[in-house]
Design an enzyme around this catalytic site. Structure first.
Site, mmCIF file in Angstrom:
data_model
loop_
_atom_site.group_PDB
_atom_site.id
_atom_site.type_symbol
_atom_site.label_atom_id
_atom_site.label_comp_id
_atom_site.label_asym_id
_atom_site.label_seq_id
_atom_site.Cartn_x
_atom_site.Cartn_y
_atom_site.Cartn_z
ATOM 1 C CB SER A 29 72.256 82.723 41.637
ATOM 2 O OG SER A 29 70.902 82.331 41.559
ATOM 3 C CG ASN A 116 65.857 71.046 40.457
ATOM 4 O OD1 ASN A 116 66.176 72.114 40.994
ATOM 5 N ND2 ASN A 116 65.856 69.894 41.107
ATOM 6 C CB THR A 161 108.074 75.583 10.294
ATOM 7 O OG1 THR A 161 109.405 75.552 9.798
ATOM 8 C CG2 THR A 161 107.097 75.317 9.163
ATOM 9 C CG HIS A 162 110.505 74.938 14.041
ATOM 10 N ND1 HIS A 162 110.254 74.017 15.027
ATOM 11 C CD2 HIS A 162 110.414 74.259 12.861
ATOM 12 C CE1 HIS A 162 110.039 72.836 14.484
ATOM 13 N NE2 HIS A 162 110.124 72.952 13.174
ATOM 14 C CB SER A 283 105.039 103.719 27.816
ATOM 15 O OG SER A 283 105.885 104.014 28.908
ATOM 16 C CE LYS A 289 107.354 100.269 23.924
ATOM 17 N NZ LYS A 289 107.441 99.534 25.178
ATOM 18 C CD GLU A 296 101.039 93.484 24.921
ATOM 19 O OE1 GLU A 296 100.839 93.948 26.054
ATOM 20 O OE2 GLU A 296 101.925 93.923 24.158
ATOM 21 C CD GLN A 328 72.316 79.407 42.674
ATOM 22 O OE1 GLN A 328 71.136 79.112 42.782
ATOM 23 N NE2 GLN A 328 72.968 80.089 43.594
ATOM 24 C CE LYS A 331 71.656 79.615 36.874
ATOM 25 N NZ LYS A 331 71.923 78.147 36.982
HETATM 26 N N1 ARG Z 1 68.959 79.019 41.034
HETATM 27 C C1 ARG Z 1 68.983 77.587 41.003
HETATM 28 C C2 ARG Z 1 70.092 77.111 40.054
HETATM 29 O O1 ARG Z 1 70.392 77.806 39.147
HETATM 30 C C3 ARG Z 1 67.671 77.047 40.569
HETATM 31 C C4 ARG Z 1 67.480 75.619 40.914
HETATM 32 C C5 ARG Z 1 67.192 75.492 42.363
HETATM 33 N N2 ARG Z 1 66.849 74.150 42.719
HETATM 34 C C6 ARG Z 1 67.009 73.641 43.929
HETATM 35 N N3 ARG Z 1 66.697 72.392 44.091
HETATM 36 N N4 ARG Z 1 67.472 74.342 44.926
HETATM 37 O O2 ARG Z 1 70.656 76.057 40.209
#
Ligand code: ARG
Length: 463
Positions: A29, A116, A161-162, A283, A289, A296, A328, A331
């Site tokens: 990640s 964690n 309305t509508h 366009s 246009k 949009e 994970q 994020k």
């Molecule tokens: N990159 C991990 C996440 O965002 C960190 C936590 C990892 N913990 C684990 N027990 N593998 O979830």
């Protein structure tokens, strides 16, 4: 990174085989969570300061770690840091680099914590400032809207309305409706700050720790009110993520509604606003246009934002306690949503600065569709001592007559009106004046000019 024994995943003593590059790519990640580097370093510094205060690590080790983290922060901010996919995430990338900079004593940094609780601490700190940034943009948008509303207190348009002409309103009042929505959005983000007020750091992997840590200290130093109360809930909880995504969804829904209204008002059927060239696109084939593409986009983007909320809800559905890798992705979902919302708020602000209401056309449109019929019914109730239902029926008869004779209500003569209600005097003709109609809605929250002025002043002070 040079050739050293730290150039491997942290768990190679236990797990001998190399993870396949496919899995490394899939599971990593780092490209997403490197965005948390500042928060991660700040939280780590407070963590080791606490470890020292509690006599868990020495002064010398604490200082070395703080020095190393400072150096890493500079490297990352100057784009001089090499991120590695094989180290998975921002936490391991930083820890690995710390070993390179200060040597084996880096190994003390992860005492009494787990990734964690670490990732959640970083994430909550990040979300706190992200919410503030969103609110700043909401303030800006509300200020722009207030300015336009202030200039358009007496601009008359049809209220719908509508999507059918209903009753005449002030354009300023219409815009103030959106200020109400954006102000509620702001409050929603502020409310979420409460659930962001509990610090996860120190719950470790899921049980808490046997080290004599001081969670109150780390919580306070990192700007939280208090530590979280249950270690298992802490590492499993993503309610604050859902709250954030829901708040973003509601806000982007409001944005999509104003975008859609402006698209309609700008359409050739309505033409009651004009978008300046800055906010339209052309366009490739039709030379004439001028398309409202940005609006949009704004209307469409809410689809992605809702989708992100549903992704997170689905990830959490049926997930046992406590930490699983499923989490994970929170994020990626949040960062994407946040970026869409920030952009949308900025773009909407730009569009609002770059459009012009066409007062004449608004008024012309407001004069159609027997828009003062309700005013006539109200007049009958007030001046001829009949119930609203009777007045409604008499007015409907008058509207039918006008429609049949291809007239507007204000084209009708007193004689014609008297065919339905013989007691009417010429006084009644005043109700067909749109200015009178709008300004008569003096009930609290109504569209009368003074009401709008007061509301605008109220919000100008508030924001
Ligand atoms: N990159 C991990 C996440 O965002 C960190 C936590 C990892 N913990 C684990 N027990 N593998 O979830």
């Amino acid at each position: 990174m040079g050739k050293n024994k730290n150039n491997k995943a942290i768990w190679t003593t236990r797990i001998k085989g190399n993870s396949s590059s496919l899995f490394q790519r899939f599971g990593s990640s780092i490209n997403i969570d490197k965005r948390l580097y500042k928060e991660d370093i700040t939280a780590s510094i407070i963590h080791v300061e606490m470890l020292f205060k509690q006599k868990i690590i020495s002064f010398k080790i604490k200082n070395k770690i703080v020095y190393g983290l400072g150096k890493i922060e500079k490297e990352i901010s100057k784009n001089k840091f090499q991120f590695y996919q094989k180290y998975e995430d921002i936490h391991m990338n930083i820890e690995k680099r710390l070993f390179e900079i200060i040597g084996e004593e880096a190994g003390y940094i992860h005492t009494a914590r787990s990734r964690n609780d670490q990732v959640l601490t970083d994430f909550k700190i990040w979300m706190r400032s992200a919410s503030k940034e969103i609110n700043k943009n909401l303030d800006k948008l509300m200020k722009t809207t207030l300015k336009i509303a202030d200039k358009n207190i007496k601009t008359i348009m049809p209220g719908f309305t509508h999507l059918k002409n209903a009753q005449a309103v002030s354009f300023g009042h219409y815009l103030m409706a959106y200020v109400e929505m954006f102000y509620r959005d702001k409050k929603r983000f502020l409310n979420n700050m409460n659930s962001l007020n509990e610090c996860p750091l120190g719950v470790s992997a899921l049980t808490g720790t046997s080290f004599n840590i001081d969670r109150e200290y780390t919580a306070k130093k990192l700007g939280f009110k208090n530590p979280t109360k249950n270690s298992i809930d802490t590492v499993s909880d993503r309610d604050f993520v859902l709250d954030f995504l829901y708040n973003c969804s509601v806000c982007s829904m409001h944005i999509s509604r104003i975008a859609e209204e402006m698209i309609i008002w700008n359409s050739d059927g309505y033409k009651i606003i004009k978008l300046s060239d800055k906010v339209v696109t052309g366009s490739s084939i039709m030379p004439q246009k001028k398309n409202p593409d940005h609006l949009e986009f704004l209307r469409g983007k809410s689809g992605q934002v809702y989708g992100n909320l549903f992704s997170m809800l689905t990830i959490l559905k049926g997930l046992p306690l406590s930490y699983f890798k499923d989490l994970q992705d929170d994020k990626e979902i949040v960062f994407r949503t946040n970026d869409i919302l920030i952009n949308s708020l900025k773009i909407l602000n730009e569009v609002l600065i770059n459009f012009h209401p066409d007062h004449k056309k608004m008024l012309k449109l407001a004069k159609t569709g027997f828009i003062t019929a309700t005013d006539l019914a109200d007049y009958l109730v007030k001046n001829h001592s009949i119930s609203f239902r009777d007045a409604y029926k008499k007015t409907a008869t008058i509207v039918n007559y006008a429609e049949k004779n291809k007239k507007d209500l204000d084209d009708l003569t007193l004689q014609e009106l008297r065919k339905v209600e013989p007691k009417l005097t010429s006084e009644v003709l005043k109700v067909f004046n749109l200015n009178n109609s709008v300004n008569s809605k003096k009930s609290y929250g109504g569209t009368a000019f003074d009401n709008i002025k007061k509301m605008i002043r109220k919000y100008q002070k508030l924001i």
